[in-house]
Design a protein around this motif. Sequence first.
Motif, short mmCIF file in Angstrom:
data_model
loop_
_atom_site.label_atom_id
_atom_site.label_comp_id
_atom_site.label_asym_id
_atom_site.label_seq_id
_atom_site.Cartn_x
_atom_site.Cartn_y
_atom_site.Cartn_z
N ILE A 1 0.84 -1.20 0.00
CA ILE A 1 0.00 0.00 0.00
C ILE A 1 0.87 1.26 0.00
O ILE A 1 0.62 2.21 -0.76
CB ILE A 1 -0.94 0.00 1.23
CG1 ILE A 1 -1.97 -1.12 1.10
CG2 ILE A 1 -1.64 1.35 1.36
CD1 ILE A 1 -2.81 -1.32 2.33
N THR A 2 1.93 1.24 0.84
CA THR A 2 2.83 2.41 0.89
C THR A 2 3.50 2.64 -0.45
O THR A 2 3.61 3.79 -0.92
CB THR A 2 3.91 2.19 1.97
OG1 THR A 2 3.28 1.98 3.23
CG2 THR A 2 4.82 3.40 2.06
N THR A 3 3.95 1.56 -1.08
CA THR A 3 4.63 1.68 -2.38
C THR A 3 3.69 2.24 -3.44
O THR A 3 4.07 3.14 -4.21
CB THR A 3 5.16 0.31 -2.83
OG1 THR A 3 6.04 -0.21 -1.83
CG2 THR A 3 5.93 0.44 -4.14
N VAL A 4 2.47 1.72 -3.48
CA VAL A 4 1.49 2.19 -4.47
C VAL A 4 1.16 3.67 -4.25
O VAL A 4 1.10 4.46 -5.20
CB VAL A 4 0.20 1.34 -4.40
CG1 VAL A 4 -0.90 1.95 -5.26
CG2 VAL A 4 0.48 -0.09 -4.85
N ILE A 5 0.97 4.04 -2.97
CA ILE A 5 0.64 5.44 -2.66
C ILE A 5 1.80 6.37 -3.05
O ILE A 5 1.59 7.43 -3.66
CB ILE A 5 0.31 5.60 -1.16
CG1 ILE A 5 -1.01 4.90 -0.83
CG2 ILE A 5 0.23 7.08 -0.78
CD1 ILE A 5 -1.35 4.89 0.64
N MET A 6 3.02 5.95 -2.73
CA MET A 6 4.19 6.79 -3.05
C MET A 6 4.40 6.89 -4.56
O MET A 6 4.76 7.96 -5.07
CB MET A 6 5.43 6.22 -2.38
CG MET A 6 5.45 6.37 -0.86
SD MET A 6 5.34 8.08 -0.31
CE MET A 6 6.88 8.73 -0.95
N MET A 7 4.18 5.80 -5.29
CA MET A 7 4.31 5.85 -6.75
C MET A 7 3.26 6.77 -7.35
O MET A 7 3.54 7.52 -8.29
CB MET A 7 4.20 4.44 -7.33
CG MET A 7 5.40 3.55 -7.04
SD MET A 7 5.17 1.84 -7.55
CE MET A 7 5.02 2.02 -9.33
N ALA A 8 2.04 6.71 -6.79
CA ALA A 8 0.98 7.60 -7.26
C ALA A 8 1.34 9.05 -6.97
O ALA A 8 1.10 9.95 -7.80
CB ALA A 8 -0.34 7.24 -6.59
N LEU A 9 1.95 9.29 -5.79
CA LEU A 9 2.36 10.65 -5.43
C LEU A 9 3.45 11.17 -6.36
O LEU A 9 3.43 12.34 -6.78
CB LEU A 9 2.85 10.66 -3.98
CG LEU A 9 3.22 12.03 -3.39
CD1 LEU A 9 2.01 12.96 -3.39
CD2 LEU A 9 3.75 11.87 -1.97
N VAL A 10 4.39 10.28 -6.70
CA VAL A 10 5.46 10.66 -7.64
C VAL A 10 4.86 11.02 -9.00
O VAL A 10 5.25 12.02 -9.63
CB VAL A 10 6.48 9.51 -7.80
CG1 VAL A 10 7.43 9.79 -8.96
CG2 VAL A 10 7.27 9.32 -6.51
N LEU A 11 3.89 10.22 -9.46
CA LEU A 11 3.23 10.50 -10.74
C LEU A 11 2.49 11.83 -10.71
O LEU A 11 2.52 12.61 -11.66
CB LEU A 11 2.27 9.37 -11.09
CG LEU A 11 2.89 8.08 -11.65
CD1 LEU A 11 1.83 6.99 -11.78
CD2 LEU A 11 3.54 8.33 -12.99
#
Length: 416
Positions: A23-33
Amino acid sequence: MNKFWIVLSHTYISKLKTKSFIITTVIMMALVLILSNMTNILKAFGSDEQEQVAVIDQTGDHLFDSYKAEVEAVNDEITIIASQDEGNVEKKVTDEEIRGYLLLEKDVNYGLKGTYKANQISDSLISNDLFLALSHLKSKRTASELNLTDQQIVQLNTPPAYETIALAENAKSEEDLNQARGLVYVLLFVIYFGVLMYATMIAMEVATEKTSRVMEILISSVSPITQMFAKILGVALLSLTQMILFFGVGYVSIKRNLTDMNEGFFAIFGFGNTNISTIIYAIIFAMLGYLLYATLAACLGSVVSKIEDVQQMISPMTMLVVIAFLIAMFGLGNPSASYITITSFIPFFSPMIMFLRVGMLNVPFWEIAISIGLLIATIILLGIVGARIYRGGVLMYGSSKSLKSIKSALQLSKKK
């Protein structure tokens, strides 16, 4: 060695599969995008309609047309409309038909006075543009009253030529410093959160195993020292996996939007002129900083018997990371300050502060080598002492009292 790889792979895979990591990885990747596509997002959600502002000219000098021209020159997205009825205009503002209205009046001391009224004044952009346009209008009126020519007006409003030049050989220009400052600012946050998050993860991992009594089974087949370094490297691989995903997504997204990100707000980050050496040093200092604090976290986590006590036990380590980060933030404005130079050689601070100097200044290689050497030496020393603490700490149960618990762990390791 086989047991080392078993513990390492178990630590890596078990953490990789956890819901919190995914979940953390997905959220951070979405934030980067989102951040790397911010310009396009703002354009997509931005309204094509211009902001309407009514102007009530009470000066008696018919300044509306002149003021409207000044506003259009400052910000062509603001539409100026004339009005004389303040009550009617105020109702339109209340009903959100227009953004606000400006009263133009004469002033004995200042010549002109503007009063801007709107439902909310939290958005200062429009108010500032209206003020700037009014300042230009006042300057022109004053110049006209003084019978100044157009050339004299231009000379009066032209700022003096001013530039800064570094005399030191290979010193960075002001433009290079501004771009480096933005990039270093971002990477400092990456190092700060990376070191803090993954080091804390190790302390929690050790404490969890002790709480569930898994540690008692592990130490019967794998030595505590093997466990400690296997866990440290296992979480290091986990952090590398996450960082590769973050930077991979960010790189692709930034590359696609590089044209837009070289302009406006994103220009300060220097994405179009990123120095590869800065990225390499960021990786080096991030990994060394992680190894330093991860070893310390593993030792502190080993003397804790309850998960609830982990945060209290690692709070001194957390304070060191926070202090290093705050010094680095203050140093962004003056990276050549003496306190920045001194602290860049202190191992617990150097992962962030020496990186700050490397990113913004042309630091002699021998200084970088000394800082990295001291950092590696501290990691080795901490690893030796930490292994002894860990060896005794994993066998300790009961209340934890910080330094007292560490002393007990050292004494217990000698008996083992």
